[in-house]
Design a protein around this motif. Structure first.
Motif, short mmCIF file in Angstrom:
data_model
loop_
_atom_site.label_atom_id
_atom_site.label_comp_id
_atom_site.label_asym_id
_atom_site.label_seq_id
_atom_site.Cartn_x
_atom_site.Cartn_y
_atom_site.Cartn_z
N ARG A 67 -5.21 22.39 60.50
CA ARG A 67 -6.12 21.92 59.29
C ARG A 67 -5.30 20.66 58.79
O ARG A 67 -6.13 19.80 58.34
N ASP A 118 -6.26 17.91 60.83
CA ASP A 118 -7.69 17.24 60.78
C ASP A 118 -7.65 16.75 59.59
O ASP A 118 -8.26 15.58 59.12
N GLU A 176 -9.03 13.04 58.83
CA GLU A 176 -9.91 12.64 58.07
C GLU A 176 -9.30 11.64 56.97
O GLU A 176 -10.29 10.52 56.65
#
Length: 155
Positions: free
Chosen positions: A108, A111, A115
């Motif tokens: 996460r 990610d 992003e």
């Protein structure tokens, strides 16, 4: 009757009779005492047998208790070994779960970082495009002569 005095003989016989009577009385007392001692000995032997039987009973009970104690310790050891195995298994499972949770957190985070980097890159690209357009406008503005100057063309 010559030679022996009858009174002395009868006196001696009375003395012997007294000694026999005394000896017989002592013998009877000794026999009675022996019978009492034999009875006491038999009671003592009976008591000894009772005590020996009781001792044997206690020894047998002690042996049973010892066997039970050994069995209890054996069972306790088995329970402890089983508990150690359960704790070890639970620990391995928790460590595996913690590692999986760590992987998920890292994924996460990657990610999210990806992003954020894309968003930053898009923002930077948009700002660069805005700067380039502004620069192009400025270049166009500078390259265009003011109206009314020679060489200016109307567009």
């Amino acid at each position: 009757m010559r030679g022996l005095d009858a009174a002395m003989v009868y006196g001696y016989l009375d003395l012997l009779a007294d000694q026999v009577s005394t000896t017989e009385q002592e013998l009877n007392e000794t026999r009675a005492r022996n019978e009492r001692l034999l009875a006491e000995l038999q009671r003592g032997r009976a008591e000894l047998q009772r005590v020996q039987a009781e001792l044997d009973h206690y020894e047998e009970a002690g042996n049973r208790v010892n066997e039970q104690v050994v069995q209890m310790f054996s069972q306790a050891q088995l329970v402890v070994e089983e508990m150690v195995q359960d704790v070890s298994r639970d620990t391995r499972e928790r460590i595996g779960q913690a590692r999986e949770h760590e992987r998920q957190i890292v994924a996460r985070a990657m990610d999210t970082a990806g992003e954020q980097v894309r968003t930053y890159a898009q923002t930077a690209q948009a700002q660069m495009q805005s700067i380039v357009e502004s620069f192009a406008n400025q270049v166009d503005h500078i390259a265009t002569p003011p109206p009314g100057t020679p060489g200016a063309t109307d567009r």
